[in-house]
Design an enzyme around this catalytic site. Structure first.
Site, PDB file in Angstrom:
ATOM      1  N   SER A 157      50.269  14.101   5.900  1.00 54.41           N
ATOM      2  CA  SER A 157      49.848  15.051   4.809  1.00 54.41           C
ATOM      3  C   SER A 157      50.001  14.550   3.400  1.00 54.41           C
ATOM      4  O   SER A 157      50.521  13.333   3.057  1.00 54.41           O
ATOM      5  CB  SER A 157      50.632  16.448   5.024  1.00 54.41           C
ATOM      6  OG  SER A 157      51.716  16.107   4.209  1.00 54.41           O
ATOM      7  N   SER A 196      59.234  10.316  -8.695  1.00 49.58           N
ATOM      8  CA  SER A 196      58.725  11.610  -9.100  1.00 49.58           C
ATOM      9  C   SER A 196      59.043  11.758 -10.806  1.00 49.58           C
ATOM     10  O   SER A 196      59.736  11.075 -11.124  1.00 49.58           O
ATOM     11  CB  SER A 196      59.374  12.744  -8.527  1.00 49.58           C
ATOM     12  OG  SER A 196      58.999  13.799  -9.103  1.00 49.58           O
ATOM     13  N   TYR A 247      67.329  16.874  -5.371  1.00 51.10           N
ATOM     14  CA  TYR A 247      65.675  16.107  -5.510  1.00 51.10           C
ATOM     15  C   TYR A 247      65.586  15.244  -6.730  1.00 51.10           C
ATOM     16  O   TYR A 247      65.120  14.164  -6.682  1.00 51.10           O
ATOM     17  CB  TYR A 247      64.983  17.201  -5.361  1.00 51.10           C
ATOM     18  CG  TYR A 247      63.380  16.497  -5.100  1.00 51.10           C
ATOM     19  CD1 TYR A 247      62.687  15.928  -4.343  1.00 51.10           C
ATOM     20  CD2 TYR A 247      62.522  16.586  -6.582  1.00 51.10           C
ATOM     21  CE1 TYR A 247      61.660  15.405  -4.371  1.00 51.10           C
ATOM     22  CE2 TYR A 247      61.491  15.957  -6.713  1.00 51.10           C
ATOM     23  CZ  TYR A 247      60.906  15.246  -5.481  1.00 51.10           C
ATOM     24  OH  TYR A 247      59.568  14.604  -5.544  1.00 51.10           O
ATOM     25  N   LYS A 305      65.406  11.044  -6.779  1.00 52.48           N
ATOM     26  CA  LYS A 305      64.257  10.327  -7.375  1.00 52.48           C
ATOM     27  C   LYS A 305      64.924   9.457  -8.801  1.00 52.48           C
ATOM     28  O   LYS A 305      64.013   8.414  -8.545  1.00 52.48           O
ATOM     29  CB  LYS A 305      63.288  11.424  -7.828  1.00 52.48           C
ATOM     30  CG  LYS A 305      62.404  12.136  -6.576  1.00 52.48           C
ATOM     31  CD  LYS A 305      62.043  10.949  -5.815  1.00 52.48           C
ATOM     32  CE  LYS A 305      61.072  11.811  -4.415  1.00 52.48           C
ATOM     33  NZ  LYS A 305      60.483  10.892  -3.564  1.00 52.48           N
TER      34      LYS A 305
END
Ligand SMILES: NC(=O)c1ccc[n+]([C@@H]2O[C@H](COP(=O)([O-])OP(=O)(O)OC[C@H]3O[C@@H](n4cnc5c(N)ncnc54)[C@H](OP(=O)(O)O)[C@@H]3O)[C@@H](O)[C@H]2O)c1
Length: 267
Positions: free
Chosen positions: A19, A143, A156, A160
């Site tokens: 996805s 990110s 998170y 990153k």
């Protein structure tokens, strides 16, 4: 500095290809590549991407594996050997976030995030490095969150930061071996990411203002592939994201924390 990696006739392994950005990497590479190995847990979603790309010349393989486990990572390496695929491009894209406070986070989701965002990316790169043809490319999906500490997305953002730092180090270390390493740092991008990151209890922080930075997956992926071709070690797709990244990286940390306390209603 690396000369860049030419995508024509490449043999690519794309993680998280069922996805979002991973599927888009497959779409944009299919007309150029000789073979693509699509990796994720959901076999039906991988098969749907494969069907969508069936008109392309590239040979497409679906490799079902849970990259958050050692077994799953080993399965990917074994799959490549069993199918005689000699990759020269690795796209470490699979990743996961978790919206909400660290204190109230689930142990399992936190562990999975670390396994997927950090360990899988590192260990898959380590396992495939000796097997990559030359010239080779490695494209890591980091990110914009890697440029700042993020309360309510703490693990998170920290994971990153690791991805960006690791990628920039490898870009230097591997250049003499004819391996181009690039890292793409997208801002908010409409994919399944938000749905997966949201907690079942609905807890979340105020994410207003993000729409100013949002660009479609097709633009993020096109910019990332251009960076790899040009040998750019790190890229922030979109004008807004690019400006924000400079601001976040230059901002004094005390000011950054004050702004974040304000955002959380503490100041
Ligand atoms: N969207 C954003 O706003 C944004 C912004 C910056 C960075 N990113 C980064 O972009 C990357 C791609 O995310 P996305 O936005 O495209 O989100 P997405 O649509 O949720 O895609 C995530 C992909 O990772 C796969 N995945 C999840 N857990 C896995 C596991 N244990 N083993 C193997 N595959 C797994 C999923 O497939 P299965 O569920 O089938 O396993 C899916 O293909 C991530 O690294 C994310 O951190 C996203």
């Amino acid at each position: 500095m690396s000369k860049g990696f030419a995508l024509g006739q490449c043999h690519a392994v794309i993680t998280g290809a069922s996805s979002g950005l991973g599927a888009e990497f497959a779409r944009q590479l299919a007309p150029l590549a000789d073979s693509l190995v699509l990796v994720a847990r959901r076999a039906d979603a991988l098969e749907a991407v494969k069907r969508e790309l069936s008109a392309s010349c590239a040979k497409i393989f679906c490799c079902v594996a849970d990259l958050a486990t050692d077994e799953g990572r080993k399965e990917v390496v074994a799959f490549l050997e069993e199918n005689g695929v000699l990759p020269n491009l690795l796209i470490n894209n699979a990743g996961l976030g978790d919206y909400g406070s660290f204190a109230s986070s689930s142990t399992e989701k936190t562990r999975t995030q670390l396994e997927l965002n950090i360990t899988a990316l590192t260990m898959l790169t380590h396992a495939l490095l000796p097997k990559l043809g030359r010239p080779a490319g490695i494209l890591n999906v980091s990110s914009l969150a890697s440029t700042l500490p993020m309360p309510d997305l703490a693990v998170y953002a920290a994971s990153k930061s690791y991805v960006t730092s690791f990628s920039e180090a490898l870009a230097v270390e591997l250049a003499p071996q004819n391996i181009t390493v690039s890292c793409v740092c997208p801002g908010p991008t409409p994919t399944n990411f938000g749905k997966t990151a949201k907690r079942e209890d609905g807890t979340d922080t105020n994410r207003e203002g993000q729409s100013l930075l949002r660009i479609p997956p097709s633009q993020v992926v096109a910019r990332a592939l251009t960076a790899l071709q040009q040998g750019d070690a790190c890229v922030f797709p979109g004008l807004g994201v690019s400006i924000a990244s400079r601001l976040f990286r230059l901002m004094p940390r005390g000011l950054m924390r004050w702004l974040q306390r304000r955002r959380q209603g503490q100041a």
